[in-house]
Write a protein that holds these residues in place. Structure first.
Motif, PDB file in Angstrom:
ATOM      1  N   PRO A 134       7.439   7.586   3.401  1.00  0.00           N
ATOM      2  CA  PRO A 134       6.956   6.823   2.236  1.00  0.00           C
ATOM      3  C   PRO A 134       8.046   6.486   1.216  1.00  0.00           C
ATOM      4  O   PRO A 134       7.979   5.450   0.548  1.00  0.00           O
ATOM      5  CB  PRO A 134       5.901   7.747   1.623  1.00  0.00           C
ATOM      6  N   LYS A 135       9.071   7.335   1.101  1.00  0.00           N
ATOM      7  CA  LYS A 135      10.127   7.089   0.117  1.00  0.00           C
ATOM      8  C   LYS A 135      11.132   6.045   0.591  1.00  0.00           C
ATOM      9  O   LYS A 135      11.890   5.496  -0.208  1.00  0.00           O
ATOM     10  CB  LYS A 135      10.849   8.398  -0.213  1.00  0.00           C
ATOM     11  N   ILE A 136      11.138   5.783   1.891  1.00  0.00           N
ATOM     12  CA  ILE A 136      12.060   4.789   2.458  1.00  0.00           C
ATOM     13  C   ILE A 136      11.377   3.434   2.611  1.00  0.00           C
ATOM     14  O   ILE A 136      12.002   2.386   2.450  1.00  0.00           O
ATOM     15  CB  ILE A 136      12.598   5.269   3.824  1.00  0.00           C
ATOM     16  N   SER A 137      10.085   3.458   2.911  1.00  0.00           N
ATOM     17  CA  SER A 137       9.328   2.225   3.163  1.00  0.00           C
ATOM     18  C   SER A 137       8.946   1.517   1.862  1.00  0.00           C
ATOM     19  O   SER A 137       7.781   1.229   1.606  1.00  0.00           O
ATOM     20  CB  SER A 137       8.070   2.558   3.979  1.00  0.00           C
ATOM     21  N   PRO A 142       5.842  -0.712  -2.154  1.00  0.00           N
ATOM     22  CA  PRO A 142       5.729  -0.199  -0.786  1.00  0.00           C
ATOM     23  C   PRO A 142       5.493  -1.306   0.241  1.00  0.00           C
ATOM     24  O   PRO A 142       4.816  -2.296  -0.040  1.00  0.00           O
ATOM     25  CB  PRO A 142       4.510   0.726  -0.859  1.00  0.00           C
ATOM     26  N   ILE A 143       6.083  -1.113   1.416  1.00  0.00           N
ATOM     27  CA  ILE A 143       5.847  -2.010   2.553  1.00  0.00           C
ATOM     28  C   ILE A 143       5.212  -1.181   3.653  1.00  0.00           C
ATOM     29  O   ILE A 143       5.853  -0.279   4.212  1.00  0.00           O
ATOM     30  CB  ILE A 143       7.151  -2.650   3.053  1.00  0.00           C
ATOM     31  N   GLU A 188       0.766  -4.405   4.791  1.00  0.00           N
ATOM     32  CA  GLU A 188       0.728  -4.753   3.366  1.00  0.00           C
ATOM     33  C   GLU A 188       2.149  -4.801   2.809  1.00  0.00           C
ATOM     34  O   GLU A 188       3.010  -4.025   3.225  1.00  0.00           O
ATOM     35  CB  GLU A 188      -0.071  -3.712   2.565  1.00  0.00           C
ATOM     36  N   HIS A 189       2.363  -5.704   1.856  1.00  0.00           N
ATOM     37  CA  HIS A 189       3.633  -5.712   1.123  1.00  0.00           C
ATOM     38  C   HIS A 189       3.442  -6.474  -0.184  1.00  0.00           C
ATOM     39  O   HIS A 189       2.468  -7.197  -0.367  1.00  0.00           O
ATOM     40  CB  HIS A 189       4.750  -6.351   1.961  1.00  0.00           C
ATOM     41  N   ASP A 248      15.216   0.241   7.751  1.00  0.00           N
ATOM     42  CA  ASP A 248      15.381   1.691   7.595  1.00  0.00           C
ATOM     43  C   ASP A 248      14.067   2.440   7.800  1.00  0.00           C
ATOM     44  O   ASP A 248      14.051   3.534   8.375  1.00  0.00           O
ATOM     45  CB  ASP A 248      15.940   2.010   6.209  1.00  0.00           C
ATOM     46  N   ALA A 249      12.961   1.858   7.320  1.00  0.00           N
ATOM     47  CA  ALA A 249      11.657   2.507   7.476  1.00  0.00           C
ATOM     48  C   ALA A 249      11.273   2.616   8.951  1.00  0.00           C
ATOM     49  O   ALA A 249      10.784   3.655   9.404  1.00  0.00           O
ATOM     50  CB  ALA A 249      10.591   1.724   6.711  1.00  0.00           C
TER      51      ALA A 249
END
Length: 206
Positions: free
Chosen positions: A75-78, A84-85, A104-105, A154-155
């Motif tokens: 969650p901290k990377i996405s 949030p994505i 969602e984004h 990265d996510a």
């Protein structure tokens, strides 16, 4: 009495596990139609909570893949430029990415048009989970949207890494494509131990 108490505890524990699963299932489970967007060939899904949150995807009672949300695993990377994505990742049994779907984004369409975003995520389809996922190497970024590009890349990379370590590397195989999840093994062992204790208590009660 010791045996009866143990049987009662075993029964209550079993019920509590089932109730907990139903509550979490209602809170977290995605519709099967959503999962089909990354693994189309499916007729049933099973939400697994331990050791991480992910889905087993079935077709004719056989596992045909796995799926997970990056926001559940990393969650901290996405997180993109605007928030949030939520990315749904599908994994095939041959350890390749089936498909990627952004659920969602909040990225600004002016800087990240949907057509470019969709074109970007198509690059991940059929990639091996061991690929590098490096922009300008095996991935082409979105011009003018570096933060969004890196957040998605990265996510996906980090969530796959966690999934590989926690699940793919620790499966206990029954057949070529079927296994018992660790949480199911743990619950079965606890129930079996409690049952054996109850039997011992009944035969040794004076």
């Amino acid at each position: 009495y010791a045996g009866l108490i143990t049987i009662t505890i075993s029964y209550i524990y079993n019920i509590s596990v089932r109730v907990r699963y139903k509550i979490l299932q209602k809170k977290f489970e995605l519709p099967i139609e959503t999962i089909k967007q990354v693994i189309p060939e499916t007729d049933r899904i099973k939400l697994i909570f331990e050791p991480i949150l992910y889905y087993e995807v079935y077709k004719d009672k056989k596992i045909v893949g796995y799926a997970f949300l990056t926001t559940d695993l990393v969650p901290k990377i996405s997180i993109g430029y605007s928030g949030p994505i939520k990315i749904l990742v599908g994994i095939c049994p041959d350890n390749k990415i089936s498909k990627i779907k952004i659920i969602e984004h909040q990225e600004t369409p002016q800087y990240v048009p949907e057509n470019l975003l969709n074109k970007f995520i198509l690059q991940f389809n059929n990639k091996s989970i061991t690929d590098k996922f490096v922009v300008s190497d095996d991935i082409n970024g979105i011009t003018g949207a570096t933060i969004t590009t890196n957040a998605i890349k990265d996510a996906i990379k980090e969530s796959i890494s966690i999934f590989s370590e926690k699940i793919l590397a620790k499966k206990i195989f029954l057949t070529k494509k079927q296994y018992i999840p660790s949480d199911q093994i743990k619950n079965s062992l606890i129930i079996t131990i409690l049952f054996l204790i109850s039997i011992y208590g009944m035969f040794n009660y004076k």
